[in-house]
Scaffold this motif. Structure first.
Motif, PDB file in Angstrom:
ATOM      1  N   PHE A   1    -154.656-108.474 -19.007  1.00 54.05           N
ATOM      2  CA  PHE A   1    -154.342-107.094 -18.617  1.00 54.05           C
ATOM      3  C   PHE A   1    -155.269-106.627 -17.500  1.00 54.05           C
ATOM      4  CE2 PHE A   1    -153.627-107.783 -23.142  1.00 54.05           C
ATOM      5  CZ  PHE A   1    -152.296-107.414 -23.297  1.00 54.05           C
ATOM      6  N   PHE A   2    -155.764-107.588 -16.706  1.00 47.32           N
ATOM      7  CA  PHE A   2    -156.799-107.294 -15.711  1.00 47.32           C
ATOM      8  C   PHE A   2    -156.412-106.144 -14.784  1.00 47.32           C
ATOM      9  CE2 PHE A   2    -158.851-108.072 -11.583  1.00 47.32           C
ATOM     10  CZ  PHE A   2    -160.171-108.025 -11.980  1.00 47.32           C
ATOM     11  N   ARG A   3    -155.206-106.200 -14.256  1.00 46.71           N
ATOM     12  CA  ARG A   3    -154.784-105.165 -13.310  1.00 46.71           C
ATOM     13  C   ARG A   3    -154.660-103.805 -13.984  1.00 46.71           C
ATOM     14  NH1 ARG A   3    -150.134-108.009  -9.431  1.00 46.71           N
ATOM     15  NH2 ARG A   3    -151.524-109.571  -8.486  1.00 46.71           N
ATOM     16  N   ARG A   4    -154.152-103.788 -15.197  1.00 50.56           N
ATOM     17  CA  ARG A   4    -154.001-102.519 -15.907  1.00 50.56           C
ATOM     18  C   ARG A   4    -155.360-101.954 -16.310  1.00 50.56           C
ATOM     19  NH1 ARG A   4    -149.621-102.581 -20.577  1.00 50.56           N
ATOM     20  NH2 ARG A   4    -150.234-100.388 -20.490  1.00 50.56           N
ATOM     21  N   VAL A   5    -156.308-102.833 -16.616  1.00 50.74           N
ATOM     22  CA  VAL A   5    -157.647-102.390 -17.014  1.00 50.74           C
ATOM     23  C   VAL A   5    -158.316-101.614 -15.890  1.00 50.74           C
ATOM     24  CG1 VAL A   5    -159.992-103.174 -17.524  1.00 50.74           C
ATOM     25  CG2 VAL A   5    -158.056-104.174 -18.754  1.00 50.74           C
TER      26      VAL A   5
ATOM     27  N   LYS B   1    -159.292 -94.528 -19.277  1.00 47.81           N
ATOM     28  CA  LYS B   1    -158.243 -94.922 -20.205  1.00 47.81           C
ATOM     29  C   LYS B   1    -158.816 -95.823 -21.303  1.00 47.81           C
ATOM     30  CE  LYS B   1    -154.529 -94.605 -16.768  1.00 47.81           C
ATOM     31  NZ  LYS B   1    -153.480 -95.333 -16.043  1.00 47.81           N
ATOM     32  N   PRO B   2    -158.178 -95.811 -22.487  1.00 45.53           N
ATOM     33  CA  PRO B   2    -158.665 -96.609 -23.616  1.00 45.53           C
ATOM     34  C   PRO B   2    -158.817 -98.095 -23.294  1.00 45.53           C
ATOM     35  CG  PRO B   2    -157.013 -95.053 -24.359  1.00 45.53           C
ATOM     36  CD  PRO B   2    -157.027 -94.972 -22.866  1.00 45.53           C
ATOM     37  N   LEU B   3    -157.894 -98.658 -22.520  1.00 43.63           N
ATOM     38  CA  LEU B   3    -157.948-100.094 -22.218  1.00 43.63           C
ATOM     39  C   LEU B   3    -159.200-100.435 -21.422  1.00 43.63           C
ATOM     40  CD1 LEU B   3    -156.269-102.624 -22.740  1.00 43.63           C
ATOM     41  CD2 LEU B   3    -155.176-102.290 -20.513  1.00 43.63           C
ATOM     42  N   PHE B   4    -159.571 -99.583 -20.469  1.00 41.99           N
ATOM     43  CA  PHE B   4    -160.782 -99.833 -19.686  1.00 41.99           C
ATOM     44  C   PHE B   4    -162.028 -99.744 -20.571  1.00 41.99           C
ATOM     45  CE2 PHE B   4    -164.456 -97.922 -17.560  1.00 41.99           C
ATOM     46  CZ  PHE B   4    -164.776 -98.953 -16.677  1.00 41.99           C
ATOM     47  N   LEU B   5    -162.094 -98.728 -21.439  1.00 43.96           N
ATOM     48  CA  LEU B   5    -163.260 -98.573 -22.302  1.00 43.96           C
ATOM     49  C   LEU B   5    -163.388 -99.758 -23.262  1.00 43.96           C
ATOM     50  CD1 LEU B   5    -162.969 -94.752 -23.082  1.00 43.96           C
ATOM     51  CD2 LEU B   5    -164.578 -95.869 -21.521  1.00 43.96           C
ATOM     52  N   THR B   6    -162.261-100.252 -23.763  1.00 46.17           N
ATOM     53  CA  THR B   6    -162.271-101.425 -24.640  1.00 46.17           C
ATOM     54  C   THR B   6    -162.770-102.650 -23.884  1.00 46.17           C
ATOM     55  OG1 THR B   6    -160.379-100.518 -25.851  1.00 46.17           O
ATOM     56  CG2 THR B   6    -160.871-102.858 -26.176  1.00 46.17           C
ATOM     57  N   ALA B   7    -162.293-102.838 -22.659  1.00 45.47           N
ATOM     58  CA  ALA B   7    -162.730-103.973 -21.843  1.00 45.47           C
ATOM     59  C   ALA B   7    -164.207-103.868 -21.509  1.00 45.47           C
ATOM     60  CB  ALA B   7    -161.892-104.039 -20.562  1.00 45.47           C
ATOM     61  N   PHE B   8    -164.677-102.680 -21.209  1.00 41.95           N
ATOM     62  CA  PHE B   8    -166.090-102.480 -20.886  1.00 41.95           C
ATOM     63  C   PHE B   8    -166.964-102.857 -22.078  1.00 41.95           C
ATOM     64  CE2 PHE B   8    -169.985-100.010 -20.453  1.00 41.95           C
ATOM     65  CZ  PHE B   8    -170.343-100.285 -19.134  1.00 41.95           C
ATOM     66  N   GLN B   9    -166.553-102.460 -23.279  1.00 39.54           N
ATOM     67  CA  GLN B   9    -167.295-102.830 -24.483  1.00 39.54           C
ATOM     68  C   GLN B   9    -167.340-104.340 -24.664  1.00 39.54           C
ATOM     69  OE1 GLN B   9    -164.952 -99.876 -27.030  1.00 39.54           O
ATOM     70  NE2 GLN B   9    -166.865-100.030 -28.164  1.00 39.54           N
ATOM     71  N   ALA B  10    -166.216-105.005 -24.448  1.00 43.87           N
ATOM     72  CA  ALA B  10    -166.152-106.459 -24.618  1.00 43.87           C
ATOM     73  C   ALA B  10    -167.043-107.164 -23.601  1.00 43.87           C
ATOM     74  CB  ALA B  10    -164.712-106.941 -24.482  1.00 43.87           C
ATOM     75  N   LEU B  11    -167.052-106.673 -22.360  1.00 38.32           N
ATOM     76  CA  LEU B  11    -167.877-107.277 -21.313  1.00 38.32           C
ATOM     77  C   LEU B  11    -169.357-107.123 -21.623  1.00 38.32           C
ATOM     78  CD1 LEU B  11    -168.319-108.545 -18.519  1.00 38.32           C
ATOM     79  CD2 LEU B  11    -168.095-106.244 -17.532  1.00 38.32           C
TER      80      LEU B  11
ATOM     81  N   ASP C   1    -156.659 -97.330 -11.343  1.00 42.45           N
ATOM     82  CA  ASP C   1    -157.094 -95.926 -11.219  1.00 42.45           C
ATOM     83  C   ASP C   1    -158.484 -95.669 -11.795  1.00 42.45           C
ATOM     84  OD1 ASP C   1    -154.582 -95.290 -10.108  1.00 42.45           O
ATOM     85  OD2 ASP C   1    -153.713 -94.983 -12.100  1.00 42.45           O
ATOM     86  N   VAL C   2    -159.300 -96.719 -11.934  1.00 43.53           N
ATOM     87  CA  VAL C   2    -160.659 -96.533 -12.452  1.00 43.53           C
ATOM     88  C   VAL C   2    -161.594 -96.158 -11.306  1.00 43.53           C
ATOM     89  CG1 VAL C   2    -162.653 -97.661 -13.503  1.00 43.53           C
ATOM     90  CG2 VAL C   2    -160.358 -98.096 -14.391  1.00 43.53           C
ATOM     91  N   VAL C   3    -162.242 -95.015 -11.435  1.00 43.94           N
ATOM     92  CA  VAL C   3    -163.234 -94.568 -10.463  1.00 43.94           C
ATOM     93  C   VAL C   3    -164.495 -94.187 -11.241  1.00 43.94           C
ATOM     94  CG1 VAL C   3    -163.816 -92.891  -8.686  1.00 43.94           C
ATOM     95  CG2 VAL C   3    -161.453 -93.710  -8.896  1.00 43.94           C
ATOM     96  N   ILE C   4    -165.557 -94.940 -11.026  1.00 40.57           N
ATOM     97  CA  ILE C   4    -166.812 -94.694 -11.733  1.00 40.57           C
ATOM     98  C   ILE C   4    -167.798 -94.026 -10.787  1.00 40.57           C
ATOM     99  CG2 ILE C   4    -168.738 -95.736 -12.980  1.00 40.57           C
ATOM    100  CD1 ILE C   4    -166.903 -98.046 -13.717  1.00 40.57           C
TER     101      ILE C   4
END
Length: 305
Positions: A53-57, A181-191, A60-63
């Motif tokens: 889900f790399f592209r979806r993760v 978005k939830p998917l990004f936060l989940t991926a960030f935790q996993a990383l 629109d992510v702006v940190i």
């Protein structure tokens, strides 16, 4: 709106079922693998799964700079410190008892919001919190040592510390869910979890696996995909669509599911003292969470944190 609310409820309920099952899966995994190996593997598996889900993760992510400290806090609380305490807990207590301790979390979230962001505490919350704490102590003192739970008192205290980390995670997650978005936060935790736990594999005290038994290996795979990806993804979604205090109420489902699964899958049983202790916990939580006791409508973390 009603459809979205139903989806949110189903997402949170699904997360609780998966989290309850994680206590069982951890018990199976710890039969053959070192705790640090299990934790790293579940993080790495979740991260690899998220690559699909790399592209979806990253869409629109702006940190911005101000986000970094909250992202770091969220990951430090959970998975980093949370998993250290939970792994220690499940090494020394039963899955059923650890699951019962999680019933303290909603009250602890309310107390954390009072301490951290100045939310008002009601008498019901104070009374319920004290009663739930007494129940947790009662539950722990009633536990008897066994091959699967050599030191329940110590193990339950470690699970309590894991709940302290979960409080910090819930409050920072609610703040971040407004921007990510939830998917990004989940991926960030996993990383972050993968990077954090990787060095632990180099410790002399950690035994690296030389064989891969089927059931413990499937348990690790389940923890990585169903729990570290699925449960956190569902919970992150739920928190992003519901006030943190309301979402935390669903944590009360974990003890119920954990006890049922522990009985069916691990032949665990709670003695009368422990059952009474568990009932005291749930009674305290019920008192604290009556409608008049809601304290966190939509927590904001102070900018100075």
């Amino acid at each position: 709106m009603k459809s979205n609310h139903t989806i949110t409820i189903l997402a949170l309920t699904g997360a609780m079922i998966l989290w309850a099952s994680s206590f069982i899966a951890l018990k199976y995994a710890f039969l053959s693998y070192d705790a640090m190996v299990v934790i790293f593997a579940r993080m790495a598996i979740a991260l690899l799964f998220l690559l699909f889900f790399f592209r979806r993760v990253l869409r629109d992510v702006v940190i911005v700079k101000s986000d970094l400290k909250y992202l770091a806090l969220m990951a430090l609380f959970e998975p980093c410190l949370y998993f250290i305490f939970e792994a220690e807990a499940l090494t020394y207590t039963t899955a059923s008892q650890a699951g019962m301790i999680t019933a303290l979390l909603p009250v602890m979230v309310a107390l954390g919001a009072w301490f951290w962001i100045g939310e008002k505490l009601t008498g019901r919350i104070i009374l319920g919190g004290m009663l739930a704490f007494v129940g947790a102590v009662w539950l722990s003192l009633g536990g008897e040592a066994s091959d699967y739970a050599p030191n329940p008192l110590y193990g339950n205290f470690m699970e309590f510390l894991a709940m302290v980390m979960a409080v910090g995670y819930t409050l920072t997650l609610k703040h971040l869910s407004k921007r990510f978005k939830p998917l990004f936060l989940t991926a960030f935790q996993a990383l972050v979890g993968s990077l954090f736990f990787a060095p632990f594999l180099l410790l002399e005290s950690v035994s690296l696996p030389t064989t891969f038994p089927l059931m413990p290996s499937l348990a690790v795979l389940y923890l990585g995909i169903a729990v570290s990806f699925g449960a956190y993804g569902l919970y992150n979604y739920g928190v992003s669509h519901m006030p943190a205090s309301e979402a935390s109420l669903y944590i009360n489902l974990i003890p119920v599911f954990a006890v049922i699964m522990g009985y069916l899958l691990l032949d665990e049983a709670l003695g009368w003292d422990q059952l009474l202790g568990g009932m005291v916990i749930l009674t305290g939580v019920w008192i604290a969470q009556s409608r008049s006791a809601e304290v966190i409508a939509d927590p904001e973390i102070p900018k100075g944190v």
